[in-house]
Design an enzyme around this catalytic site. Structure first.
Site, PDB file in Angstrom:
ATOM      1  N   ASN A   5      53.448 -33.724 -25.422  1.00  0.00           N
ATOM      2  CA  ASN A   5      53.177 -32.841 -24.287  1.00  0.00           C
ATOM      3  C   ASN A   5      52.633 -33.727 -23.171  1.00  0.00           C
ATOM      4  O   ASN A   5      51.495 -34.168 -23.231  1.00  0.00           O
ATOM      5  CB  ASN A   5      52.151 -31.787 -24.716  1.00  0.00           C
ATOM      6  CG  ASN A   5      51.665 -30.955 -23.544  1.00  0.00           C
ATOM      7  OD1 ASN A   5      52.257 -30.984 -22.461  1.00  0.00           O
ATOM      8  ND2 ASN A   5      50.583 -30.210 -23.755  1.00  0.00           N
ATOM      9  N   LYS A  33      52.001 -32.925 -20.150  1.00  0.00           N
ATOM     10  CA  LYS A  33      51.151 -32.202 -19.183  1.00  0.00           C
ATOM     11  C   LYS A  33      51.573 -32.562 -17.759  1.00  0.00           C
ATOM     12  O   LYS A  33      52.761 -32.751 -17.511  1.00  0.00           O
ATOM     13  CB  LYS A  33      49.679 -32.518 -19.462  1.00  0.00           C
ATOM     14  CG  LYS A  33      49.346 -32.326 -20.952  1.00  0.00           C
ATOM     15  CD  LYS A  33      47.902 -32.369 -21.264  1.00  0.00           C
ATOM     16  CE  LYS A  33      47.743 -32.137 -22.767  1.00  0.00           C
ATOM     17  NZ  LYS A  33      46.364 -31.999 -23.185  1.00  0.00           N
ATOM     18  N   HIS A  56      49.689 -22.842 -24.509  1.00  0.00           N
ATOM     19  CA  HIS A  56      48.839 -24.030 -24.644  1.00  0.00           C
ATOM     20  C   HIS A  56      47.428 -23.705 -24.156  1.00  0.00           C
ATOM     21  O   HIS A  56      47.249 -22.899 -23.246  1.00  0.00           O
ATOM     22  CB  HIS A  56      49.436 -25.190 -23.832  1.00  0.00           C
ATOM     23  CG  HIS A  56      48.710 -26.466 -24.071  1.00  0.00           C
ATOM     24  ND1 HIS A  56      47.585 -26.809 -23.363  1.00  0.00           N
ATOM     25  CD2 HIS A  56      48.912 -27.457 -24.964  1.00  0.00           C
ATOM     26  CE1 HIS A  56      47.131 -27.968 -23.816  1.00  0.00           C
ATOM     27  NE2 HIS A  56      47.921 -28.388 -24.791  1.00  0.00           N
ATOM     28  N   GLU A  83      45.474 -25.143 -22.255  1.00  0.00           N
ATOM     29  CA  GLU A  83      45.253 -25.286 -20.805  1.00  0.00           C
ATOM     30  C   GLU A  83      45.843 -24.105 -20.043  1.00  0.00           C
ATOM     31  O   GLU A  83      45.318 -23.690 -19.009  1.00  0.00           O
ATOM     32  CB  GLU A  83      45.829 -26.637 -20.326  1.00  0.00           C
ATOM     33  CG  GLU A  83      44.912 -27.787 -20.742  1.00  0.00           C
ATOM     34  CD  GLU A  83      45.623 -29.051 -21.177  1.00  0.00           C
ATOM     35  OE1 GLU A  83      46.772 -29.278 -20.754  1.00  0.00           O
ATOM     36  OE2 GLU A  83      45.021 -29.827 -21.953  1.00  0.00           O
ATOM     37  N   GLU A  89      45.699 -26.175 -32.355  1.00  0.00           N
ATOM     38  CA  GLU A  89      45.017 -27.162 -31.527  1.00  0.00           C
ATOM     39  C   GLU A  89      43.602 -26.693 -31.215  1.00  0.00           C
ATOM     40  O   GLU A  89      43.401 -25.874 -30.316  1.00  0.00           O
ATOM     41  CB  GLU A  89      45.770 -27.346 -30.209  1.00  0.00           C
ATOM     42  CG  GLU A  89      47.201 -27.799 -30.373  1.00  0.00           C
ATOM     43  CD  GLU A  89      47.736 -28.452 -29.103  1.00  0.00           C
ATOM     44  OE1 GLU A  89      48.014 -29.642 -29.141  1.00  0.00           O
ATOM     45  OE2 GLU A  89      47.828 -27.752 -28.086  1.00  0.00           O
ATOM     46  N   GLY A 101      42.185 -33.746 -25.790  1.00  0.00           N
ATOM     47  CA  GLY A 101      41.861 -34.660 -24.702  1.00  0.00           C
ATOM     48  C   GLY A 101      40.437 -35.195 -24.747  1.00  0.00           C
ATOM     49  O   GLY A 101      39.957 -35.789 -23.793  1.00  0.00           O
ATOM     50  N   SER A 140      43.854 -34.914 -29.907  1.00  0.00           N
ATOM     51  CA  SER A 140      43.506 -36.326 -30.072  1.00  0.00           C
ATOM     52  C   SER A 140      44.224 -37.013 -31.236  1.00  0.00           C
ATOM     53  O   SER A 140      43.642 -37.854 -31.922  1.00  0.00           O
ATOM     54  CB  SER A 140      41.984 -36.491 -30.175  1.00  0.00           C
ATOM     55  OG  SER A 140      41.364 -35.986 -28.999  1.00  0.00           O
ATOM     56  N   GLY A 194      49.175 -35.173 -26.737  1.00  0.00           N
ATOM     57  CA  GLY A 194      49.031 -35.301 -25.285  1.00  0.00           C
ATOM     58  C   GLY A 194      48.860 -36.755 -24.902  1.00  0.00           C
ATOM     59  O   GLY A 194      49.817 -37.526 -24.826  1.00  0.00           O
ATOM     60  N   GLY A 195      47.607 -37.157 -24.701  1.00  0.00           N
ATOM     61  CA  GLY A 195      47.273 -38.491 -24.183  1.00  0.00           C
ATOM     62  C   GLY A 195      48.021 -39.642 -24.839  1.00  0.00           C
ATOM     63  O   GLY A 195      48.578 -40.513 -24.152  1.00  0.00           O
TER      64      GLY A 195
HETATM   65  P1  PGA Z   1      45.615 -34.625 -26.678  1.00  0.00           P
HETATM   66  O1  PGA Z   1      46.355 -33.268 -26.214  1.00  0.00           O
HETATM   67  O2  PGA Z   1      46.524 -35.290 -27.671  1.00  0.00           O
HETATM   68  O3  PGA Z   1      45.482 -35.429 -25.405  1.00  0.00           O
HETATM   69  O4  PGA Z   1      44.316 -34.238 -27.258  1.00  0.00           O
HETATM   70  C1  PGA Z   1      47.019 -32.448 -27.150  1.00  0.00           C
HETATM   71  C2  PGA Z   1      47.598 -31.247 -26.450  1.00  0.00           C
HETATM   72  O5  PGA Z   1      47.010 -30.775 -25.465  1.00  0.00           O
HETATM   73  O6  PGA Z   1      48.658 -30.716 -26.849  1.00  0.00           O
END
Ligand code: PGA
Length: 255
Positions: free
Chosen positions: A12, A14, A98, A100, A170, A176, A216, A237-238
């Site tokens: 993802n 973002k 998600h 967010e 999640e 994040g 994470s 994500g990251g």
């Molecule tokens: P992250 O994000 O790996 O940066 O924690 C995961 C996500 O939001 O799907």
């Protein structure tokens, strides 16, 4: 590592990466994951990259997905993108709900349910995200929150529809933040999700359901997370923003 269900490793991105950054990423990533055919690999970039990404992924073992969509077919919905518009450019997987979207853009369970139903009625696969906040976990409400999100998110869906869904667990406090949930916390939540889906839709669907963990995930922890019984993949994500790092995650490589 032999998994019961075909693993799905999903990135993802973002609100990161321009078109040229996406192209540069793919020029390295596709080589790094070439030939991997025992798991699904998915990249969800922003809308402006999607069309070109589909062209560049053509013939590869990687699929493009959308990060969100609206549930209506068309209309006066400024700023939104419809299922038909995604299908038109070859996208049939979409992340829905998600954290967010829930927390920054105030999407509630009812809206998320409409988006999931719409995705399914258009023949798309929704990656349905659920997860508790830190306050909810500390108050001992994790099971209750997850059960509610599942019940409300899947409301009105038939078993055959639930069959098409991927669920991503999640924990909001792990997204994040660099804080990964413990292996016990992850397995416990995934087991709970599968049990609830079993109650809703029966044994077969629950056993085939792919449940991803997100929060994470990185090369250093992916192998342990993927070794858990009820974890069938990851939503990243990251650590998906660099091709080398995501390729290691796809391979469950911890060094
Ligand atoms: P992250 O994000 O790996 O940066 O924690 C995961 C996500 O939001 O799907």
């Amino acid at each position: 590592m032999e998994k019961k269900r075909r693993p799905l490793l999903a990135a993802n991105w973002k609100m990161y990466k321009t078109l040229s950054e996406m192209e540069k990423y793919l020029s390295s990533f596709l080589g790094l994951v070439a030939g991997i055919d025992d798991r699904d690999i998915m990249l969800a970039p922003n809308y402006t990259c999607l069309n070109r990404m589909v062209e560049l992924l053509n013939g590869s073992n990687v699929k493009a997905a959308a990060q969100n969509m609206f549930y209506q077919d068309e209309g006066a919905f400024t700023g939104e993108v419809s299922p038909g518009m995604l299908l038109d450019i070859g996208i049939d997987i979409v992340i829905i709900g998600h954290s967010e979207r829930r927390h920054i853009f105030h999407e509630d369970d009812e809206l998320i349910n409409k988006k999931i139903s719409s995705a399914i009625s258009h023949g798309m696969t929704p990656v349905f995200c659920i997860g508790e906040t830190l306050d909810e976990r500390e108050a001992g409400e994790t099971s209750h929150v997850l059960e509610n999100q599942i019940r409300l998110g899947l409301k009105g869906l038939k078993n055959i529809d639930i069959h098409k869904i991927v669920i991503a667990y999640e924990p909001v406090w792990a997204i994040g933040t660099g804080k990964t949930a413990s292996l016990e916390q992850i397995q416990e939540a995934h087991r709970l999700v599968r049990d609830r889906v079993r109650e809703l839709a029966g044994e077969d669907i629950a056993e085939n359901l792919r449940i991803l963990y997100g929060g994470s995930v990185k090369p250093a922890n992916v192998k342990d997370i993927m070794s858990l019984d009820d974890v069938d993949g990851a939503l990243v994500g990251g650590a998906s923003l660099e091709p080398e790092s995501f390729a290691r995650i796809v391979r469950f490589e911890d060094n």
